[in-house]
Motif scaffolding. Structure first.
Motif, PDB file in Angstrom:
ATOM      1  N   ASN A   1     -36.137  30.225 -40.514  1.00 37.58           N
ATOM      2  CA  ASN A   1     -36.459  29.572 -39.237  1.00 37.58           C
ATOM      3  C   ASN A   1     -35.340  29.618 -38.213  1.00 37.58           C
ATOM      4  O   ASN A   1     -35.551  29.229 -37.064  1.00 37.58           O
ATOM      5  CB  ASN A   1     -36.834  28.103 -39.492  1.00 37.58           C
ATOM      6  CG  ASN A   1     -38.066  27.972 -40.362  1.00 37.58           C
ATOM      7  OD1 ASN A   1     -38.960  28.809 -40.302  1.00 37.58           O
ATOM      8  ND2 ASN A   1     -38.119  26.938 -41.176  1.00 37.58           N
ATOM      9  N   HIS A   2     -34.136  30.051 -38.636  1.00 40.72           N
ATOM     10  CA  HIS A   2     -32.982  30.178 -37.723  1.00 40.72           C
ATOM     11  C   HIS A   2     -32.614  28.846 -37.074  1.00 40.72           C
ATOM     12  O   HIS A   2     -32.130  28.820 -35.941  1.00 40.72           O
ATOM     13  CB  HIS A   2     -33.253  31.230 -36.642  1.00 40.72           C
ATOM     14  CG  HIS A   2     -33.636  32.565 -37.202  1.00 40.72           C
ATOM     15  ND1 HIS A   2     -32.743  33.403 -37.841  1.00 40.72           N
ATOM     16  CD2 HIS A   2     -34.840  33.204 -37.249  1.00 40.72           C
ATOM     17  CE1 HIS A   2     -33.368  34.498 -38.233  1.00 40.72           C
ATOM     18  NE2 HIS A   2     -34.641  34.410 -37.896  1.00 40.72           N
ATOM     19  N   ILE A   3     -32.843  27.742 -37.759  1.00 34.01           N
ATOM     20  CA  ILE A   3     -32.418  26.425 -37.300  1.00 34.01           C
ATOM     21  C   ILE A   3     -31.841  25.671 -38.489  1.00 34.01           C
ATOM     22  O   ILE A   3     -32.121  25.994 -39.646  1.00 34.01           O
ATOM     23  CB  ILE A   3     -33.575  25.616 -36.670  1.00 34.01           C
ATOM     24  CG1 ILE A   3     -34.724  25.448 -37.671  1.00 34.01           C
ATOM     25  CG2 ILE A   3     -34.062  26.252 -35.387  1.00 34.01           C
ATOM     26  CD1 ILE A   3     -35.836  24.532 -37.173  1.00 34.01           C
ATOM     27  N   ASP A   4     -31.017  24.663 -38.199  1.00 35.95           N
ATOM     28  CA  ASP A   4     -30.418  23.864 -39.254  1.00 35.95           C
ATOM     29  C   ASP A   4     -31.480  23.069 -39.998  1.00 35.95           C
ATOM     30  O   ASP A   4     -32.524  22.705 -39.435  1.00 35.95           O
ATOM     31  CB  ASP A   4     -29.371  22.914 -38.669  1.00 35.95           C
ATOM     32  CG  ASP A   4     -28.215  23.660 -38.014  1.00 35.95           C
ATOM     33  OD1 ASP A   4     -27.989  24.819 -38.381  1.00 35.95           O
ATOM     34  OD2 ASP A   4     -27.552  23.072 -37.132  1.00 35.95           O
ATOM     35  N   VAL A   5     -31.206  22.771 -41.262  1.00 39.78           N
ATOM     36  CA  VAL A   5     -32.120  21.983 -42.075  1.00 39.78           C
ATOM     37  C   VAL A   5     -31.885  20.504 -41.775  1.00 39.78           C
ATOM     38  O   VAL A   5     -30.773  19.994 -41.925  1.00 39.78           O
ATOM     39  CB  VAL A   5     -31.904  22.256 -43.579  1.00 39.78           C
ATOM     40  CG1 VAL A   5     -32.789  21.346 -44.423  1.00 39.78           C
ATOM     41  CG2 VAL A   5     -32.192  23.715 -43.891  1.00 39.78           C
ATOM     42  N   LYS A   6     -32.917  19.817 -41.324  1.00 38.01           N
ATOM     43  CA  LYS A   6     -32.827  18.401 -41.008  1.00 38.01           C
ATOM     44  C   LYS A   6     -33.054  17.580 -42.274  1.00 38.01           C
ATOM     45  O   LYS A   6     -33.968  17.852 -43.051  1.00 38.01           O
ATOM     46  CB  LYS A   6     -33.859  18.003 -39.945  1.00 38.01           C
ATOM     47  CG  LYS A   6     -33.753  18.793 -38.646  1.00 38.01           C
ATOM     48  CD  LYS A   6     -32.444  18.524 -37.921  1.00 38.01           C
ATOM     49  CE  LYS A   6     -32.388  19.287 -36.607  1.00 38.01           C
ATOM     50  NZ  LYS A   6     -31.103  19.062 -35.904  1.00 38.01           N
TER      51      LYS A   6
END
Length: 586
Positions: A516-521
């Motif tokens: 997803n190219h985003i940090d894991v929340k």
């Protein structure tokens, strides 16, 4: 002129009508008066009739006719993977008065999935990993902290990877990893000392517990920040590689010192058994064991007989000698074992024929690729069509048929081929996919049960998921202690959970970030997750201080203290989940 004026009036009236339509409340409910934590009846109604993303637990406040549509349309109720839609099954196919029956069926299916995970890891995943490590000529220490740890922790790691793929279930992964850590370092370690008191090895103890404390601190910091970045997740994997390097280096130094001391004390060259740091015994000199694994079986069995015997998971001679409890458990295992025997190759170097079964192994070349394509991402890729004409599963079927035919005519029944080691890698990959598929279903069931009973992901992770994934470790470590190897069992307690948390969090977050190219929340479940982290940290601190104070001699009193600590932690966690213990605001 009058026509244009009439047109402008008509446009003005239409704009005014649209404005009034969007500004007027529906069913007399005002959403502005509702807080974000408690959705208004208007918000719930919009969630039923549209794609509004509400908390899926809201479904428990709806009637039977609305709940089915809600779980099908609300994005928060959708699962990213898996074969079965458990929420749809319970809210669309079971009437409200049959909810206990549906929950009972789900719990039984959950237990069977845990059984499937245990059978896959014990009888297929671990033996193939052992064959791979022998084929690659890895030392026992390297194999122990890499392949063996991966085999023992496969259910935990795959469950964490699946849970981290969705922000809504990330708390499930944290709860499971922390919960398993508390369980293993208290119940298992305490049980070992109660069964057989022993003296722990000092240097491996300090090494393992320090690395585990650092791993817990990293996870605690990630929870406080609320996210895991790519650099942070790579740090987990880097720390595990450093741990492997430390184990190998310390063992090498210890062996050198031991061999040098024995060489000076005994005249002449000799083969000396050397005790490793964790209490296991190895040989100072290396030998070639190729003759030991050379096949000696020259069977005249027919091909059909070999295939039938290889697929049968039941040995009638063993069945007669076992207890009734073993027989009942075996009956539940038979379907899982038959499916795994049919689809997963198994290479066992301890057998004379290395478990070479020509008709079955040729059949594996057909079934294994089909399992791979139908379990990867829950079978999504299997139905892709090449240029919209030919499906991928058809390509895999043709390729598998060709490989099986060539192998069948190029080999014999009584002698394993030279490329037999390839089947170990194939069996490892296929069994890993089976474990991943079962772990996905486990996570989805637990999330569904959490929605039904209004439970947080953290409490489900620290109880059901942690217990289910750790039951194998509990049985194996306590059995080792009962057989007279408490030091080895105690060392396995920390070695396994270090691998689980570092590789589970690191690999799970790396895969999710790369997708997803985003940090894991990380969405924490309030006070409970901090109680869980604090309990794990306190148990490690207690062990870190108390064991050296006992001069590393662990007795039954220490074991009962650990059991009492876990029981107290579990009571506090459940009381916090049900609101008896809570933080006062103001």
């Amino acid at each position: 002129m009058e026509g244009s004026r009439a047109l402008s009036h008509l446009q003005l009236l239409s704009w005014l009508w649209l404005l009034l339509r969007h500004a007027s409340p529906v069913q007399g409910a005002g959403p502005a008066a509702q807080g974000p934590g408690n959705p208004s009846p208007l918000a719930v109604q919009e969630g039923v009739n549209s794609k509004v993303d509400l908390d899926c637990r809201t479904v428990r406040s709806l009637n039977a006719s609305e709940s089915c549509l809600f779980v099908q349309t609300n994005p928060d109720c959708q699962s990213d993977g898996g074969y079965l839609n458990y929420l749809k099954g319970i809210f669309c196919f079971f009437p409200p008065d049959l909810l206990p029956l549906a929950v009972t069926l789900y719990v039984l299916w959950l237990f069977y999935l845990f059984l499937f995970l245990a059978v896959t890891a014990e009888k297929f995943f671990c033996p193939n990993l052992s064959a791979i490590s022998t084929t690659l000529k890895l030392s026992h220490n390297v194999a122990g902290v890499t392949f063996l740890a991966f085999g023992n922790g496969a259910p935990d790691v795959f469950s964490a990877v699946v849970a981290f793929s969705n922000a809504r279930t990330a708390g499930l992964a944290i709860g499971a990893l922390f919960g398993a850590g508390v369980l293993v370092t208290t119940v298992v370690a305490g049980g070992i000392t109660i069964i057989r008191p022993f003296t722990a090895a000092s240097r491996p103890f300090f090494r393992d517990i320090i690395f585990y404390i650092v791993a817990i601190f990293l996870t605690f910091t990630a929870l406080y920040i609320g996210k895991v970045t790519l650099a942070w997740s790579l740090g987990y994997l880097g720390l595990y590689l450093f741990y492997v390097f430390t184990v190998v280096l310390s063992t090498w130094i210890y062996r050198r010192q031991s061999v040098a001391a024995l060489t000076h004390s005994l005249p002449g060259p000799s083969v000396l058994p050397v005790d490793s740091e964790d209490g296991t015994t190895s040989m100072a000199n290396s030998f070639d064991y190729s003759d030991e694994y050379r096949p000696q079986m020259h069977s005249e069995e027919s091909t059909a007989r070999i295939l039938t015997r290889s697929l049968s998971p039941l040995d009638y001679q063993t069945w007669k000698q076992k207890s009734w409890f073993w027989r009942i458990l075996k009956l539940f295992k038979i379907p899982a074992e038959f499916l795994l025997r049919l689809t997963v190759p198994l290479v066992d170097l301890d057998k004379d024929d290395q478990n070479w079964k020509r008709p079955l192994n040729c059949l594996h070349l057909f079934t294994s690729p089909m399992v791979c394509i139908m379990t990867l991402q829950s079978g999504v890729y299997g139905f892709y069509e090449i240029q919209g004409i030919f499906p991928i599963w058809g390509v895999m079927m043709l390729a598998g048929t060709f490989l099986a035919s060539v192998t069948f005519f190029a080999t014999s029944n009584d002698q394993p081929p030279r490329f037999h080691w390839v089947f170990a890698f194939l069996g490892f990959f296929v069994s890993a996919l089976w474990i991943n598929a079962a772990a996905t279903e486990v996570v989805n069931i637990l999330r569904s049960l959490g929605i039904i009973f209004q439970l947080s992901n953290t409490v489900l992770g620290l109880t059901l998921l942690a217990w289910g994934n750790s039951i194998g470790d509990v049985i194996s470590d306590l059995t080792l202690a009962q057989q007279g190897y408490p030091r080895m069992a105690f060392a396995a307690c920390f070695g396994g959970i270090i691998f689980n948390i570092l590789v589970g969090v690191g690999l799970g977050c790396v895969l999710e970030i790369s997708r997803n190219h985003i940090d894991v929340k990380l969405e924490t479940d309030g006070l409970l997750v901090w109680i869980l982290a604090g309990a794990l940290g306190f148990s490690l601190l207690f062990t870190f201080i108390s064991v050296p104070l006992q001069c590393f001699h662990l007795n039954k009193v220490y074991g009962f203290c650990l059991l009492f600590f876990y029981l107290s932690f579990l009571i506090v966690a459940l009381l916090t989940e049900f609101g008896v213990i809570h933080l006062r605001v103001g």
